[in-house]
Design a protein around this motif. Structure first.
Motif, PDB file in Angstrom:
ATOM      1  N   GLN A  19       0.760  -1.287   0.079  1.00 29.44           N
ATOM      2  CA  GLN A  19      -0.028  -0.007   0.086  1.00 29.44           C
ATOM      3  C   GLN A  19       0.639   1.029   0.050  1.00 29.44           C
ATOM      4  O   GLN A  19       1.819   1.131   0.746  1.00 29.44           O
ATOM      5  CB  GLN A  19      -0.919  -0.010   1.289  1.00 29.44           C
ATOM      6  CG  GLN A  19      -1.813   1.272   1.163  1.00 29.44           C
ATOM      7  CD  GLN A  19      -2.826   1.368   2.538  1.00 29.44           C
ATOM      8  OE1 GLN A  19      -3.681   0.688   2.642  1.00 29.44           O
ATOM      9  NE2 GLN A  19      -2.125   1.824   3.661  1.00 29.44           N
ATOM     10  N   LEU A  21       0.815   5.363   0.194  1.00 29.10           N
ATOM     11  CA  LEU A  21       0.030   6.414   0.525  1.00 29.10           C
ATOM     12  C   LEU A  21       0.727   7.671  -0.086  1.00 29.10           C
ATOM     13  O   LEU A  21       1.788   8.146   0.270  1.00 29.10           O
ATOM     14  CB  LEU A  21      -0.243   6.903   2.125  1.00 29.10           C
ATOM     15  CG  LEU A  21      -0.768   5.676   2.764  1.00 29.10           C
ATOM     16  CD1 LEU A  21      -0.815   6.073   4.240  1.00 29.10           C
ATOM     17  CD2 LEU A  21      -2.253   5.460   2.029  1.00 29.10           C
ATOM     18  N   ILE A  80      -4.501   6.548  -2.285  1.00 26.44           N
ATOM     19  CA  ILE A  80      -4.148   5.345  -1.557  1.00 26.44           C
ATOM     20  C   ILE A  80      -4.014   4.487  -3.178  1.00 26.44           C
ATOM     21  O   ILE A  80      -4.773   4.253  -3.698  1.00 26.44           O
ATOM     22  CB  ILE A  80      -5.129   5.007  -0.552  1.00 26.44           C
ATOM     23  CG1 ILE A  80      -5.431   5.670   0.255  1.00 26.44           C
ATOM     24  CG2 ILE A  80      -4.704   3.361  -0.117  1.00 26.44           C
ATOM     25  CD1 ILE A  80      -6.359   5.325   1.347  1.00 26.44           C
TER      26      ILE A  80
END
Length: 101
Positions: A19, A21, A80
């Motif tokens: 992930q 950000l 995201i």
């Protein structure tokens, strides 16, 4: 969201899921991966740049990139991103990509 962050989501026998950000205006500078990757925007909007051509990706859009293709990402909004890596790629490689904020 005010800082760039990379974290591993899971690592199984087939792939690695990461992930990312990205705050609005941040950029992952040009880099490439040793194996194919899949990038999916879960929230926000990015420009995914290959050969100086921007591919605009919004929520739930995704792109697959072949191995060794140079690319960069620019966050058009707080974003995201889900990054799917082949097993032979490394989390540390992703963390080493230069970031502009």
């Amino acid at each position: 969201m005010n800082e760039f962050k990379v974290q591993a989501i899971f690592n199984d026998s087939y792939s690695k899921e990461i992930q990312i950000l990205m705050p609005k205006g941040s950029m992952m500078q040009e880099h490439s991966a040793p194996a194919p990757i899949i990038v999916q925007v879960l929230k926000g909007e990015i420009d995914f740049i290959i050969d100086n051509k921007a591919n605009n990706l919004k929520e739930f859009d995704c792109i697959r990139v072949k191995a060794n293709i140079a690319h960069s990402l620019i966050a058009k909004d707080n974003s995201i991103i889900r990054l799917s890596l082949f097993k032979n790629d490394t989390f540390s490689r992703v963390c080493s990509v230069k970031i502009k904020q």
